[in-house]
Write a protein that holds these residues in place. Structure first.
Motif, PDB file in Angstrom:
ATOM      1  N   LEU A 154     -36.436  23.138 -27.840  1.00 32.45           N
ATOM      2  CA  LEU A 154     -36.576  21.930 -27.509  1.00 32.45           C
ATOM      3  C   LEU A 154     -38.096  21.364 -26.930  1.00 32.45           C
ATOM      4  N   LYS A 155     -38.493  20.480 -27.544  1.00 37.11           N
ATOM      5  CA  LYS A 155     -39.774  20.011 -27.248  1.00 37.11           C
ATOM      6  C   LYS A 155     -39.741  18.587 -26.613  1.00 37.11           C
ATOM      7  N   PRO A 156     -39.863  18.637 -25.132  1.00 32.69           N
ATOM      8  CA  PRO A 156     -40.032  17.128 -24.661  1.00 32.69           C
ATOM      9  C   PRO A 156     -41.059  16.255 -24.728  1.00 32.69           C
ATOM     10  N   ALA A 157     -41.254  15.183 -24.509  1.00 34.55           N
ATOM     11  CA  ALA A 157     -42.360  14.459 -24.847  1.00 34.55           C
ATOM     12  C   ALA A 157     -43.442  14.920 -24.025  1.00 34.55           C
ATOM     13  N   GLN A 158     -44.632  14.670 -24.373  1.00 29.02           N
ATOM     14  CA  GLN A 158     -45.970  15.510 -23.401  1.00 29.02           C
ATOM     15  C   GLN A 158     -46.181  14.492 -22.160  1.00 29.02           C
ATOM     16  N   GLN A 159     -45.714  13.387 -22.280  1.00 29.15           N
ATOM     17  CA  GLN A 159     -45.994  12.537 -21.040  1.00 29.15           C
ATOM     18  C   GLN A 159     -44.825  13.180 -19.860  1.00 29.15           C
ATOM     19  N   THR A 212     -35.861   0.959 -22.781  1.00 29.78           N
ATOM     20  CA  THR A 212     -34.928   1.666 -23.191  1.00 29.78           C
ATOM     21  C   THR A 212     -34.689   1.210 -24.690  1.00 29.78           C
ATOM     22  N   CYS A 213     -33.976   2.193 -25.621  1.00 28.62           N
ATOM     23  CA  CYS A 213     -33.726   1.655 -26.849  1.00 28.62           C
ATOM     24  C   CYS A 213     -32.655   0.584 -27.095  1.00 28.62           C
ATOM     25  N   VAL A 214     -31.813   0.645 -25.887  1.00 29.49           N
ATOM     26  CA  VAL A 214     -30.861  -0.367 -25.880  1.00 29.49           C
ATOM     27  C   VAL A 214     -31.223  -1.663 -25.014  1.00 29.49           C
ATOM     28  N   GLU A 222     -39.912  -7.779 -33.203  1.00 27.65           N
ATOM     29  CA  GLU A 222     -40.284  -5.939 -32.880  1.00 27.65           C
ATOM     30  C   GLU A 222     -39.591  -5.459 -31.529  1.00 27.65           C
ATOM     31  N   GLU A 223     -39.471  -4.302 -31.433  1.00 28.83           N
ATOM     32  CA  GLU A 223     -38.941  -3.792 -30.275  1.00 28.83           C
ATOM     33  C   GLU A 223     -40.296  -3.926 -29.233  1.00 28.83           C
ATOM     34  N   THR A 224     -40.032  -4.741 -28.245  1.00 32.31           N
ATOM     35  CA  THR A 224     -41.341  -4.968 -27.014  1.00 32.31           C
ATOM     36  C   THR A 224     -41.362  -3.735 -26.332  1.00 32.31           C
ATOM     37  N   ILE A 257     -36.101  17.240 -30.165  1.00 31.03           N
ATOM     38  CA  ILE A 257     -37.186  16.948 -29.811  1.00 31.03           C
ATOM     39  C   ILE A 257     -36.722  15.376 -28.929  1.00 31.03           C
ATOM     40  N   THR A 258     -37.436  15.315 -27.638  1.00 30.28           N
ATOM     41  CA  THR A 258     -36.956  14.190 -27.077  1.00 30.28           C
ATOM     42  C   THR A 258     -38.008  13.398 -26.488  1.00 30.28           C
ATOM     43  N   PRO A 259     -38.080  12.012 -26.140  1.00 32.58           N
ATOM     44  CA  PRO A 259     -38.825  11.073 -25.736  1.00 32.58           C
ATOM     45  C   PRO A 259     -39.123  10.793 -24.244  1.00 32.58           C
ATOM     46  N   TRP A 260     -40.014  10.081 -23.684  1.00 35.06           N
ATOM     47  CA  TRP A 260     -40.437   9.978 -22.516  1.00 35.06           C
ATOM     48  C   TRP A 260     -39.670   9.287 -21.527  1.00 35.06           C
ATOM     49  N   ASN A 261     -38.731   8.112 -22.196  1.00 39.64           N
ATOM     50  CA  ASN A 261     -38.223   7.195 -21.521  1.00 39.64           C
ATOM     51  C   ASN A 261     -36.965   7.341 -20.635  1.00 39.64           C
ATOM     52  N   PHE A 300     -30.255  11.601 -35.357  1.00 41.58           N
ATOM     53  CA  PHE A 300     -31.222  10.906 -34.943  1.00 41.58           C
ATOM     54  C   PHE A 300     -30.771   9.619 -34.262  1.00 41.58           C
ATOM     55  N   GLU A 301     -31.255   9.517 -32.864  1.00 42.90           N
ATOM     56  CA  GLU A 301     -31.390   8.363 -32.129  1.00 42.90           C
ATOM     57  C   GLU A 301     -32.651   7.719 -31.948  1.00 42.90           C
ATOM     58  N   LEU A 302     -32.820   6.409 -32.902  1.00 44.31           N
ATOM     59  CA  LEU A 302     -34.123   5.778 -33.116  1.00 44.31           C
ATOM     60  C   LEU A 302     -34.150   4.504 -32.386  1.00 44.31           C
ATOM     61  N   GLY A 303     -34.981   3.655 -32.960  1.00 51.29           N
ATOM     62  CA  GLY A 303     -35.532   2.296 -32.451  1.00 51.29           C
ATOM     63  C   GLY A 303     -34.411   1.480 -32.428  1.00 51.29           C
ATOM     64  N   ASP A 357     -49.223  18.584 -29.451  1.00 48.85           N
ATOM     65  CA  ASP A 357     -49.313  18.272 -30.832  1.00 48.85           C
ATOM     66  C   ASP A 357     -47.964  18.189 -31.293  1.00 48.85           C
ATOM     67  N   GLY A 358     -47.196  17.114 -31.170  1.00 46.66           N
ATOM     68  CA  GLY A 358     -45.856  16.814 -31.724  1.00 46.66           C
ATOM     69  C   GLY A 358     -45.622  16.811 -32.993  1.00 46.66           C
ATOM     70  N   ASP A 359     -46.587  16.651 -33.860  1.00 45.90           N
ATOM     71  CA  ASP A 359     -46.740  16.649 -35.299  1.00 45.90           C
ATOM     72  C   ASP A 359     -46.726  18.027 -35.656  1.00 45.90           C
ATOM     73  N   ALA A 360     -47.522  19.044 -35.267  1.00 46.38           N
ATOM     74  CA  ALA A 360     -47.332  20.470 -35.405  1.00 46.38           C
ATOM     75  C   ALA A 360     -46.027  20.955 -35.236  1.00 46.38           C
ATOM     76  N   PHE A 404     -33.274  14.394 -33.197  1.00 49.18           N
ATOM     77  CA  PHE A 404     -34.382  13.954 -32.551  1.00 49.18           C
ATOM     78  C   PHE A 404     -33.797  12.369 -31.866  1.00 49.18           C
ATOM     79  N   THR A 405     -34.651  12.123 -30.698  1.00 49.23           N
ATOM     80  CA  THR A 405     -34.537  10.615 -30.273  1.00 49.23           C
ATOM     81  C   THR A 405     -36.185  10.340 -29.897  1.00 49.23           C
ATOM     82  N   GLY A 406     -36.134   9.156 -30.370  1.00 49.52           N
ATOM     83  CA  GLY A 406     -37.593   8.804 -30.433  1.00 49.52           C
ATOM     84  C   GLY A 406     -37.849   7.453 -31.291  1.00 49.52           C
ATOM     85  N   SER A 407     -38.745   7.075 -31.814  1.00 44.86           N
ATOM     86  CA  SER A 407     -39.024   5.949 -32.784  1.00 44.86           C
ATOM     87  C   SER A 407     -38.529   6.231 -34.107  1.00 44.86           C
ATOM     88  N   THR A 408     -38.388   5.283 -34.686  1.00 45.85           N
ATOM     89  CA  THR A 408     -37.834   4.915 -36.150  1.00 45.85           C
ATOM     90  C   THR A 408     -38.886   5.509 -37.177  1.00 45.85           C
TER      91      THR A 408
HETATM   92  P1  NAP Z   1     -42.180   8.660 -30.421  1.00 48.69           P
HETATM   93  O1  NAP Z   1     -43.534   8.406 -30.360  1.00 48.69           O
HETATM   94  O2  NAP Z   1     -41.257   8.983 -31.744  1.00 48.69           O
HETATM   95  O3  NAP Z   1     -41.953  10.388 -29.751  1.00 48.69           O
HETATM   96  C1  NAP Z   1     -40.713  10.831 -29.374  1.00 48.69           C
HETATM   97  C2  NAP Z   1     -40.888  12.340 -29.561  1.00 48.69           C
HETATM   98  O4  NAP Z   1     -41.345  12.686 -30.680  1.00 48.69           O
HETATM   99  C3  NAP Z   1     -42.014  12.936 -28.655  1.00 48.69           C
HETATM  100  O5  NAP Z   1     -41.574  14.205 -27.893  1.00 48.69           O
HETATM  101  C4  NAP Z   1     -43.162  13.001 -29.336  1.00 48.69           C
HETATM  102  O6  NAP Z   1     -44.095  13.987 -28.765  1.00 48.69           O
HETATM  103  C5  NAP Z   1     -42.505  13.726 -30.609  1.00 48.69           C
HETATM  104  N1  NAP Z   1     -43.408  13.211 -31.714  1.00 48.69           N
HETATM  105  C6  NAP Z   1     -44.368  12.284 -31.869  1.00 48.69           C
HETATM  106  N2  NAP Z   1     -44.864  12.289 -33.021  1.00 48.69           N
HETATM  107  C7  NAP Z   1     -44.250  13.275 -33.829  1.00 48.69           C
HETATM  108  C8  NAP Z   1     -44.378  14.152 -35.284  1.00 48.69           C
HETATM  109  N3  NAP Z   1     -45.508  13.583 -35.979  1.00 48.69           N
HETATM  110  N4  NAP Z   1     -43.497  14.889 -35.392  1.00 48.69           N
HETATM  111  C9  NAP Z   1     -42.586  15.427 -34.475  1.00 48.69           C
HETATM  112  N5  NAP Z   1     -42.573  14.826 -33.306  1.00 48.69           N
HETATM  113  C10 NAP Z   1     -43.223  13.791 -32.924  1.00 48.69           C
HETATM  114  O7  NAP Z   1     -41.163   7.724 -29.505  1.00 48.69           O
HETATM  115  P2  NAP Z   1     -41.458   7.232 -28.002  1.00 48.69           P
HETATM  116  O8  NAP Z   1     -42.540   6.231 -28.087  1.00 48.69           O
HETATM  117  O9  NAP Z   1     -41.891   8.384 -27.120  1.00 48.69           O
HETATM  118  O10 NAP Z   1     -40.160   6.713 -27.545  1.00 48.69           O
HETATM  119  C11 NAP Z   1     -39.755   5.287 -27.633  1.00 48.69           C
HETATM  120  C12 NAP Z   1     -38.929   5.250 -28.899  1.00 48.69           C
HETATM  121  O11 NAP Z   1     -37.795   6.059 -29.017  1.00 48.69           O
HETATM  122  C13 NAP Z   1     -38.257   3.742 -28.988  1.00 48.69           C
HETATM  123  O12 NAP Z   1     -38.512   3.034 -30.176  1.00 48.69           O
HETATM  124  C14 NAP Z   1     -36.769   3.833 -28.737  1.00 48.69           C
HETATM  125  O13 NAP Z   1     -36.018   3.034 -28.927  1.00 48.69           O
HETATM  126  C15 NAP Z   1     -36.592   4.902 -29.009  1.00 48.69           C
HETATM  127  N6  NAP Z   1     -35.558   5.686 -28.263  1.00 48.69           N
HETATM  128  C16 NAP Z   1     -34.018   6.007 -28.801  1.00 48.69           C
HETATM  129  C17 NAP Z   1     -33.111   5.968 -28.333  1.00 48.69           C
HETATM  130  C18 NAP Z   1     -31.841   6.335 -29.014  1.00 48.69           C
HETATM  131  O14 NAP Z   1     -30.765   6.745 -28.172  1.00 48.69           O
HETATM  132  N7  NAP Z   1     -31.603   5.535 -29.896  1.00 48.69           N
HETATM  133  C19 NAP Z   1     -33.338   6.611 -26.870  1.00 48.69           C
HETATM  134  C20 NAP Z   1     -34.586   6.700 -26.299  1.00 48.69           C
HETATM  135  C21 NAP Z   1     -35.796   6.222 -27.005  1.00 48.69           C
HETATM  136  P3  NAP Z   1     -45.411  13.681 -28.020  1.00 48.69           P
HETATM  137  O15 NAP Z   1     -44.807  12.864 -26.723  1.00 48.69           O
HETATM  138  O16 NAP Z   1     -46.172  14.628 -27.905  1.00 48.69           O
HETATM  139  O17 NAP Z   1     -45.949  12.325 -28.686  1.00 48.69           O
END
Ligand code: NAP
Length: 489
Positions: free
Chosen positions: A184-189, A294-296, A391-393, A158-162, A260-263, A218-221, A237-241
């Motif tokens: 793989l599921k990319p971000a919906q945006q 960016t996460c960094v 907080e992460e802005t 699962i990947t994020p939009w940034n 996991f690559e998180l916030g 529906d990322g959750d599903a 997974f890369t995305g929020s913590t």
């Molecule tokens: P996010 O809300 O966690 O979304 C990331 C991905 O997860 C999207 O594909 C999203 O799908 C999906 N998702 C959302 N809710 C989910 C759920 N309940 N179950 C499974 N998947 C779900 O994060 P974001 O706001 O897009 O990205 C920003 C965050 O990512 C920041 O905290 C940033 O620091 C972090 N990040 C970390 C790295 C790293 O390498 N450490 C790199 C880039 C970003 P939808 O798009 O459909 O919601």
């Protein structure tokens, strides 16, 4: 030409978009979800909205393809990765235009991201040939001990939009090199550039079922299906913590492997002995690249008392010159924020800081009543109790915090649940080593504001993640170690 026309033209140059998506396993559904350009609000595409049952079918396809893909020689897998790399390079202009359309970042940054994505594919095309095992001196003469490495199996990603292109490459390339198959599921945006990259991958010759793309709103599903389906052996997974925590809980029933690559909440420290012009350059890169999304990204800029005024002046002066607007206009260094939630968060951070006594040195407001553009902003007189210090802005807002004591600043820098990236500028060699070792982060930039490379292990500690992407370590995350003990010799 409207942006939608530009997008269609670029997609037509590669292959019809429908074909690309279908080639990657996207199935038609009655329900669809929209993709908009964040710069203009324009509708770019309406994509099939796949459900959990479609995800289960994709997992079946990935599982069916697993043995054959893992059974190829390393060289055969490497050759296909090389072809994919070349196709990405050949289509860099098209891919960058798609990326700018759906995510908003300036076209030059989009091109740089596509190059970065291609570099990961090239790196793992090379690494595919270097998956070595081990022989171990045995405790008795009648035995031989060995370790072999084998692919983990089906990977749910699962990947994020940034960084919608490079995050895809950073997961897929090592997984494929190791012999895994992918869903793989990319971000919906930002799903369009992922669709184009998957389409190019199929053109490169990856067999049916090896790469499977999920378009879904529906990322959750999707997450629940990936975590609960026993055929999936690993979640990347890369995305929020917050979502990372959820996926970790959901994966725990089957003890799935996770990466996991998180916030993050990166400190950027400027000591009195730093080269100030270099520190200003580094801070501009670390804070404003990708509009601060960016996460960094440097999230807290600590500057020692002796250079606080000089640094703040020069930095604010540079920030005032950064132009904001549509990513297709060459002079713009910063695009829009991804959506109205991101805009609301940055506004709330500025309001909170000002109420608690901070000074806005430049920027501080949204641009225009419509759209999601925000002025590049510098705030001084920031203290630890403000939201921006905690907080992460995830936007173009730079808070500057003054400090006196070098020991105390390290404690403050480490006082967070995150541990992804940290930066500092200093010239005294003894200080450089002590600070580098004392910062509790997975990555430390020393006298540089940019450190990401396919050759280096990217990732965090504490609640910023588990595992590494890039380098030879990134490949290990997709391999299982098997110990063979041969007796009776
Ligand atoms: P996010 O809300 O966690 O979304 C990331 C991905 O997860 C999207 O594909 C999203 O799908 C999906 N998702 C959302 N809710 C989910 C759920 N309940 N179950 C499974 N998947 C779900 O994060 P974001 O706001 O897009 O990205 C920003 C965050 O990512 C920041 O905290 C940033 O620091 C972090 N990040 C970390 C790295 C790293 O390498 N450490 C790199 C880039 C970003 P939808 O798009 O459909 O919601």
């Amino acid at each position: 030409m409207t942006l939608t026309q530009a997008l269609k033209k670029h997609i037509k140059n590669t292959k019809r978009f429908g074909d690309l998506a279908a080639a990657a396993g996207v199935v038609e559904t009655a329900r669809r979800f929209p993709v908009h350009n964040p710069s203009t609000g324009e509708l770019l595409a309406e994509l099939p909205d796949m459900q959990a049952s479609d995800v289960a079918l994709a997992i079946d396809r990935a599982d069916a393809a697993r043995e054959r893909w893992a059974g190829l020689t390393a060289r055969e897998r490497s050759d296909i990765l090389w072809r994919w790399h070349q196709l990405i390079v050949d289509h860099i202009d098209d891919l960058a235009a798609i990326l700018t359309c759906e995510m908003g970042k300036p076209l030059a940054e989009a091109k740089s991201e596509i190059s970065h994505a291609a570099a990961y594919v090239r790196w793992y095309a090379e690494e595919a040939n270097r998956i070595y095992g081990e022989t171990i001196p045995a405790p008795s003469t009648d035995r031989r001990l060995l370790v072999i490495k084998q692919p983990v199996g089906v990977v749910g990603a699962i990947t994020p939009w940034n960084f919608p292109a490079s995050m895809v490459a950073r997961k897929i390339a090592p997984a494929l090199a190791a012999g895994c198959t992918i869903v793989l599921k990319p971000a919906q945006q930002t799903p369009l550039v992922a669709g184009a990259m998957f389409g190019l991958a199929r053109m490169a010759g990856f067999p049916e079922g090896v790469l499977n793309l999920i378009y879904a709103s529906d990322g959750d599903a999707v997450g629940k299906e990936l975590c609960s389906n026993p055929k999936v052996r690993k979640i990347s997974f890369t995305g929020s913590t917050e979502v990372g925590r959820l996926l970790m809980r959901q994966s725990s029933d089957q003890i799935k492997r996770i990466s996991f690559e998180l916030g993050g909440n990166a400190p950027f420290i400027v000591f009195d002995d730093a080269d100030i012009d270099a520190a200003v350059d580094g801070a501009i890169q670390a804070k404003f690249r990708n509009g601060g999304q960016t996460c960094v990204s440097a999230n807290r800029i600590y500057v020692q008392a002796g250079v606080y005024h000089l640094f703040s002046e020069r930095f604010a002066e540079r920030v005032r010159r950064l132009q904001v607007g549509d990513g297709f206009k060459p002079d713009n260094a910063i695009g829009p924020l991804i959506d109205s939630h991101a805009l609301a968060k940055i506004e709330a951070h500025v309001d909170d800081a000002v109420k608690k006594g901070a000074t806005v040195r430049c920027g501080g407001r949204r641009i225009g009543a419509k759209g999601t553009f925000f002025e590049p902003t510098v705030i001084t007189n920031v203290v630890g109790s403000m939201r921006i210090a905690q907080e992460e802005t995830f936007g173009p807002l730079a808070p500057i915090i003054r400090f006196e004591d070098p020991e105390q600043v390290i404690r403050k820098a480490n006082d967070t649940i995150y541990g992804l990236a940290a930066y500092f500028y200093a010239s005294n060699l003894k200080r450089v080593w002590r600070v580098a070792e004392a910062l509790e982060y997975g990555m430390v930039g020393i006298n540089t504001g940019r450190m990401s490379s396919e050759a280096a292990p990217f990732g965090g500690i504490k609640q910023s993640g588990i595992g590494r992407e890039g380098s030879r370590h990134g490949l290990e995350d997709y391999l299982e170690m098997k110990y063979l003990c041969m007796g009776g010799l």
